[in-house]
Write a protein that holds these residues in place. Structure first.
Motif, PDB file in Angstrom:
ATOM      1  N   GLU A 252       0.816  -1.219   0.000  1.00  0.00           N
ATOM      2  CA  GLU A 252       0.000   0.000   0.000  1.00  0.00           C
ATOM      3  C   GLU A 252       0.847   1.266   0.000  1.00  0.00           C
ATOM      4  N   SER A 253       2.144   1.141   0.253  1.00  0.00           N
ATOM      5  CA  SER A 253       3.006   2.320   0.359  1.00  0.00           C
ATOM      6  C   SER A 253       3.443   2.864  -0.994  1.00  0.00           C
ATOM      7  N   LEU A 254       3.316   2.065  -2.029  1.00  0.00           N
ATOM      8  CA  LEU A 254       3.861   2.460  -3.329  1.00  0.00           C
ATOM      9  C   LEU A 254       3.047   3.597  -3.935  1.00  0.00           C
ATOM     10  N   THR A 255       3.751   4.610  -4.402  1.00  0.00           N
ATOM     11  CA  THR A 255       3.099   5.776  -4.987  1.00  0.00           C
ATOM     12  C   THR A 255       2.708   5.507  -6.437  1.00  0.00           C
ATOM     13  N   GLU A 256       1.806   6.332  -6.927  1.00  0.00           N
ATOM     14  CA  GLU A 256       1.383   6.188  -8.330  1.00  0.00           C
ATOM     15  C   GLU A 256       2.565   6.351  -9.269  1.00  0.00           C
ATOM     16  N   ARG A 257       3.466   7.259  -8.917  1.00  0.00           N
ATOM     17  CA  ARG A 257       4.609   7.517  -9.789  1.00  0.00           C
ATOM     18  C   ARG A 257       5.529   6.304  -9.889  1.00  0.00           C
ATOM     19  N   SER A 258       5.860   5.679  -8.750  1.00  0.00           N
ATOM     20  CA  SER A 258       6.735   4.510  -8.806  1.00  0.00           C
ATOM     21  C   SER A 258       6.043   3.343  -9.491  1.00  0.00           C
ATOM     22  N   LEU A 276      13.698   1.371  -9.387  1.00  0.00           N
ATOM     23  CA  LEU A 276      14.340   1.663  -8.103  1.00  0.00           C
ATOM     24  C   LEU A 276      13.461   2.466  -7.140  1.00  0.00           C
ATOM     25  N   PRO A 277      12.649   3.432  -7.606  1.00  0.00           N
ATOM     26  CA  PRO A 277      11.784   4.136  -6.650  1.00  0.00           C
ATOM     27  C   PRO A 277      10.864   3.198  -5.872  1.00  0.00           C
ATOM     28  N   ALA A 278      10.337   2.164  -6.524  1.00  0.00           N
ATOM     29  CA  ALA A 278       9.461   1.216  -5.829  1.00  0.00           C
ATOM     30  C   ALA A 278      10.228   0.462  -4.751  1.00  0.00           C
ATOM     31  N   ILE A 279      11.470   0.108  -5.025  1.00  0.00           N
ATOM     32  CA  ILE A 279      12.293  -0.595  -4.042  1.00  0.00           C
ATOM     33  C   ILE A 279      12.544   0.285  -2.827  1.00  0.00           C
ATOM     34  N   VAL A 280      12.861   1.556  -3.073  1.00  0.00           N
ATOM     35  CA  VAL A 280      13.094   2.498  -1.976  1.00  0.00           C
ATOM     36  C   VAL A 280      11.842   2.665  -1.127  1.00  0.00           C
TER      37      VAL A 280
END
Length: 310
Positions: A252-258, A276-280
């Protein structure tokens, strides 16, 4: 300061302009991408541009054989200031070692764009190369790193005791060590942390099902943010956010952009640095930090460990 690092302050890393951009993009450094893989042969320019659009400022392309080490160095010349390389022979390929490799790897490593030795180490999980051959090839590469004072990118799997015996032999002169794809126990991880090692995190977090693995090390604050680097291991290690063992809070933490970059451009068949943004964001939930903090801290550590130009 340890060998292989540069004296960079946080003020040096981010100007006011770059800081403002972080509200839209994280500041990211991918310390392990296999962009020499043939899966990127036809559209590497687009892959690099997508990575930049996702917030990546630097990408370290790892060498795992003499051939890929040469190719990784070639990419640094095509994408100067964005791509850096390492040179090494993976333990699985240790059996292919030839007498000329030592000087060939050293010659590659002496280029300033080549910022690390590896991926090298010991991997006893599969019988691709015998343990004896692996240890011999590993030690030769540790010697290069010590001579040139360049960081080591390391692989250790099911070989903890033998691995420690090699790095401890050179401990007095050993440069910074970075462990990739760690799959050992908490006790083993603590041994490496005591020796100042860094750990890379990737989409493999989605596959971590153990009670003693990387996810637990993060949640228990054993592996702290100042010892973490992030990588995509492209084209492998796709971050499978639908994995059954992944905590709902992480998903649920993943942003629309990632998610846009992850779902539009990355698959199980070909992961890209733009994941990489999704991993972070996944890491940020596990260690209870803001993703912006994780991105900045891991980028800062990457610049310091590998001596990357800004």
């Amino acid at each position: 300061m340890a060998a292989g690092t540069t004296d960079i302050t946080q003020n040096d890393v981010l100007s006011a302009e770059n800081l403002q951009k972080c509200f839209d993009n994280y500041l990211l450094v991918d310390v392990g991408a296999g962009l020499t893989n043939k899966k990127f042969a036809k559209d590497l320019d687009s892959v690099i541009q997508r990575a930049k659009d996702a917030g990546l400022t630097k990408i370290l392309v790892t060498g795992s054989s003499l051939r890929t080490s040469k190719e990784a160095l070639r990419l640094t010349r095509i994408y100067p200031g964005t791509i850096y390389s390492s040179t090494g022979v993976h333990p699985h390929d240790a059996k292919s070692w030839e007498p000329n490799y030592l000087e060939d790897l050293r010659e590659i490593a002496m280029n300033p764009e080549c910022v690390a030795i590896g991926e090298c180490g010991l991997d006893y999980s599969k019988d691709f190369s015998s343990p004896e051959v692996q240890r011999d090839v590993f030690e030769k590469q540790v010697q290069i790193a010590c001579d040139l004072k360049k960081p080591l990118i390391l692989r250790e799997r099911e070989a903890h005791a033998d691995f420690l015996s090699v790095i401890d032999k050179y401990r007095a002169n050993l440069p910074v060590c970075v462990l990739r794809g760690f799959s050992g126990t908490q006790k083993e991880a603590e041994c490496y942390l005591d020796r100042g090692c860094y750990f890379t995190l990737s989409g493999s977090l989605c596959k971590d099902k153990s009670d003693d693995g990387m996810r637990r090390l993060l949640e228990q604050d054993i592996l702290t943010m100042d010892r973490i680097l992030v990588e995509t291991d492209s084209p492998f290690m796709f971050p499978n956010i639908r994995a059954s063992k992944l905590p709902p809070a992480v998903k649920e933490s993943l942003t629309e952009r990632s998610l846009l970059f992850l779902n539009r451009y990355c698959t199980f068949q070909r992961n890209e640095p733009c994941s990489l943004p999704a991993i972070v964001e996944m890491i940020s939930v596990l260690i209870k930090k803001k993703p912006e903090e994780v991105a900045f801290a891991t980028a800062f550590s990457a610049l310091k460990v590998f001596g990357l130009s800004q």
